[in-house]
Write a protein that holds these residues in place. Structure first.
Motif, PDB file in Angstrom:
ATOM      1  N   VAL A 118     115.783  76.053  32.292  1.00  0.00           N
ATOM      2  CA  VAL A 118     114.463  75.506  31.993  1.00  0.00           C
ATOM      3  C   VAL A 118     114.669  74.040  31.626  1.00  0.00           C
ATOM      4  N   LEU A 119     113.938  73.155  32.292  1.00  0.00           N
ATOM      5  CA  LEU A 119     114.014  71.723  32.029  1.00  0.00           C
ATOM      6  C   LEU A 119     112.714  71.287  31.370  1.00  0.00           C
ATOM      7  N   SER A 120     112.811  70.732  30.159  1.00  0.00           N
ATOM      8  CA  SER A 120     111.628  70.271  29.434  1.00  0.00           C
ATOM      9  C   SER A 120     111.790  68.798  29.102  1.00  0.00           C
ATOM     10  N   GLY A 121     110.741  68.028  29.373  1.00  0.00           N
ATOM     11  CA  GLY A 121     110.801  66.610  29.074  1.00  0.00           C
ATOM     12  C   GLY A 121     109.436  65.963  29.152  1.00  0.00           C
ATOM     13  N   ASP A 122     109.413  64.641  29.039  1.00  0.00           N
ATOM     14  CA  ASP A 122     108.181  63.858  29.019  1.00  0.00           C
ATOM     15  C   ASP A 122     107.904  63.297  30.405  1.00  0.00           C
ATOM     16  N   LEU A 123     106.836  63.789  31.037  1.00  0.00           N
ATOM     17  CA  LEU A 123     106.433  63.307  32.351  1.00  0.00           C
ATOM     18  C   LEU A 123     105.353  62.246  32.178  1.00  0.00           C
ATOM     19  N   THR A 124     105.617  61.053  32.729  1.00  0.00           N
ATOM     20  CA  THR A 124     104.640  59.968  32.680  1.00  0.00           C
ATOM     21  C   THR A 124     104.128  59.686  34.083  1.00  0.00           C
ATOM     22  N   ILE A 125     102.805  59.805  34.226  1.00  0.00           N
ATOM     23  CA  ILE A 125     102.108  59.435  35.455  1.00  0.00           C
ATOM     24  C   ILE A 125     100.969  58.524  35.027  1.00  0.00           C
ATOM     25  N   ARG A 126     100.830  57.395  35.713  1.00  0.00           N
ATOM     26  CA  ARG A 126      99.867  56.368  35.304  1.00  0.00           C
ATOM     27  C   ARG A 126     100.169  55.978  33.851  1.00  0.00           C
ATOM     28  N   TRP A 147     134.778  64.412  50.895  1.00  0.00           N
ATOM     29  CA  TRP A 147     135.261  63.075  50.533  1.00  0.00           C
ATOM     30  C   TRP A 147     135.785  63.023  49.102  1.00  0.00           C
ATOM     31  N   GLY A 148     135.917  64.215  48.470  1.00  0.00           N
ATOM     32  CA  GLY A 148     136.508  64.292  47.138  1.00  0.00           C
ATOM     33  C   GLY A 148     135.543  64.118  45.981  1.00  0.00           C
ATOM     34  N   LYS A 149     134.242  64.035  46.272  1.00  0.00           N
ATOM     35  CA  LYS A 149     133.255  63.876  45.196  1.00  0.00           C
ATOM     36  C   LYS A 149     132.776  65.242  44.711  1.00  0.00           C
ATOM     37  N   THR A 150     132.533  65.336  43.416  1.00  0.00           N
ATOM     38  CA  THR A 150     132.029  66.564  42.809  1.00  0.00           C
ATOM     39  C   THR A 150     130.503  66.535  42.833  1.00  0.00           C
ATOM     40  N   ARG A 151     129.897  67.607  43.353  1.00  0.00           N
ATOM     41  CA  ARG A 151     128.445  67.660  43.522  1.00  0.00           C
ATOM     42  C   ARG A 151     127.877  68.979  43.002  1.00  0.00           C
ATOM     43  N   ALA A 152     126.612  68.916  42.591  1.00  0.00           N
ATOM     44  CA  ALA A 152     125.881  70.113  42.192  1.00  0.00           C
ATOM     45  C   ALA A 152     124.449  69.975  42.688  1.00  0.00           C
ATOM     46  N   GLY A 153     123.843  71.097  43.088  1.00  0.00           N
ATOM     47  CA  GLY A 153     122.482  71.070  43.611  1.00  0.00           C
ATOM     48  C   GLY A 153     121.553  71.969  42.819  1.00  0.00           C
ATOM     49  N   PHE A 154     120.298  71.555  42.716  1.00  0.00           N
ATOM     50  CA  PHE A 154     119.298  72.288  41.930  1.00  0.00           C
ATOM     51  C   PHE A 154     117.942  72.241  42.642  1.00  0.00           C
ATOM     52  N   THR A 155     117.126  73.254  42.371  1.00  0.00           N
ATOM     53  CA  THR A 155     115.728  73.250  42.779  1.00  0.00           C
ATOM     54  C   THR A 155     114.883  73.421  41.522  1.00  0.00           C
ATOM     55  N   ALA A 156     113.970  72.462  41.287  1.00  0.00           N
ATOM     56  CA  ALA A 156     113.116  72.488  40.094  1.00  0.00           C
ATOM     57  C   ALA A 156     111.660  72.588  40.523  1.00  0.00           C
ATOM     58  N   THR A 157     110.898  73.460  39.870  1.00  0.00           N
ATOM     59  CA  THR A 157     109.487  73.640  40.219  1.00  0.00           C
ATOM     60  C   THR A 157     108.624  73.655  38.967  1.00  0.00           C
ATOM     61  N   THR A 158     107.428  73.127  39.109  1.00  0.00           N
ATOM     62  CA  THR A 158     106.427  73.203  38.048  1.00  0.00           C
ATOM     63  C   THR A 158     105.061  72.969  38.673  1.00  0.00           C
ATOM     64  N   SER A 159     104.026  73.108  37.888  1.00  0.00           N
ATOM     65  CA  SER A 159     102.683  72.726  38.329  1.00  0.00           C
ATOM     66  C   SER A 159     102.021  71.954  37.196  1.00  0.00           C
ATOM     67  N   ILE A 160     101.187  70.994  37.570  1.00  0.00           N
ATOM     68  CA  ILE A 160     100.453  70.208  36.584  1.00  0.00           C
ATOM     69  C   ILE A 160      98.991  70.162  36.995  1.00  0.00           C
ATOM     70  N   ASN A 161      98.142  69.830  36.028  1.00  0.00           N
ATOM     71  CA  ASN A 161      96.744  69.536  36.312  1.00  0.00           C
ATOM     72  C   ASN A 161      96.637  68.020  36.423  1.00  0.00           C
ATOM     73  N   ARG A 162      96.272  67.528  37.598  1.00  0.00           N
ATOM     74  CA  ARG A 162      96.278  66.077  37.820  1.00  0.00           C
ATOM     75  C   ARG A 162      95.284  65.350  36.922  1.00  0.00           C
ATOM     76  N   PHE A 163      94.220  66.029  36.501  1.00  0.00           N
ATOM     77  CA  PHE A 163      93.248  65.386  35.614  1.00  0.00           C
ATOM     78  C   PHE A 163      93.863  65.071  34.246  1.00  0.00           C
ATOM     79  N   ASP A 164      94.902  65.803  33.863  1.00  0.00           N
ATOM     80  CA  ASP A 164      95.593  65.521  32.596  1.00  0.00           C
ATOM     81  C   ASP A 164      96.262  64.159  32.607  1.00  0.00           C
ATOM     82  N   TYR A 165      96.472  63.595  33.805  1.00  0.00           N
ATOM     83  CA  TYR A 165      97.181  62.320  33.948  1.00  0.00           C
ATOM     84  C   TYR A 165      96.257  61.204  34.460  1.00  0.00           C
ATOM     85  N   ASN A 166      94.965  61.339  34.197  1.00  0.00           N
ATOM     86  CA  ASN A 166      93.977  60.324  34.595  1.00  0.00           C
ATOM     87  C   ASN A 166      93.926  60.088  36.106  1.00  0.00           C
ATOM     88  N   ILE A 167      94.298  61.102  36.882  1.00  0.00           N
ATOM     89  CA  ILE A 167      94.098  61.027  38.332  1.00  0.00           C
ATOM     90  C   ILE A 167      92.687  61.553  38.584  1.00  0.00           C
TER      91      ILE A 167
END
Length: 195
Positions: A118-126, A147-167
């Motif tokens: 679970v990833l929780s943080g501050d999303l800023t839009i506008r 090429w010798g580089k260490t990599r990791a992959g993730f898929t992150a999903t969420t939903s927002i209400n665009r009106f919450d961000y003054n869209i």
């Protein structure tokens, strides 16, 4: 005296190891920030942002629990495959990309949960910042690429209400159905490279 000195050295080494951090950089060529929103109540319109950057900081190179994440997206890089629509999305009806050229996710922490993270943080839009939570799945563990580089992959999903961000775009059909739905699904495919 020698024993005390050995204990002191061991304590210093342990403290340094316990606070050591491993840095990762988001690979923009293999990371994709996408969105989907219902159109006219009958279809889905999707798009992506093609310019983004981010960092991840972990306690060690094998575990992403408690990782710190920061992410930035160039709003002007929006691409829905229709230029007229992209221009409208950049306008003040939606993102106002001229005044607010970046979307950010800051102060985000990735915590191990049941069946993933679970990833929780501050999303800023506008000009609005709100706490948001993503469900995150790690894809295939940590690998070393050809090429010798260490990599990791993730898929992150969420939903927002665009009106919450003054869209504010809010056209409706005569039936009252939203031309563009308030709920926006966000899907981010991330590939991180160890520094």
């Amino acid at each position: 005296m020698k024993t005390v000195l050995n204990v002191f050295i061991a304590l210093v080494l342990f403290t340094n190891i316990s606070f050591a951090q491993v840095g990762w950089t988001i690979d923009p060529a293999h990371t994709n920030a996408r969105f989907e929103v219902k159109h006219l109540g009958i279809a889905i319109v999707d798009g992506a942002f093609t310019k983004l950057e981010g960092t991840v900081e972990t306690a060690n190179a094998t575990n992403f629990d408690k990782a710190k994440v920061n992410f930035s997206i160039d709003v002007n890089s929006i691409n829905t495959r229709v230029q007229m629509r992209d221009d409208h999305l950049k306008s003040d009806d939606f993102f106002n990309a001229e005044k607010y050229p970046k979307m950010t996710l800051t102060n985000a922490t990735l915590n191990q949960g049941k069946g993933g993270f679970v990833l929780s943080g501050d999303l800023t839009i506008r000009d609005v910042t709100k706490k948001v939570t993503f469900q995150v799945k790690q894809n295939g563990g940590i690998i070393t690429d050809p090429w010798g580089k260490t990599r990791a992959g993730f898929t992150a999903t969420t939903s927002i209400n665009r009106f919450d961000y003054n869209i504010k775009y809010n056209d409706k059909l005569p039936t009252g159905v939203d031309a563009v739905a308030p709920t926006v699904e966000i899907i981010v495919y991330v590939e991180a490279v160890k520094n």
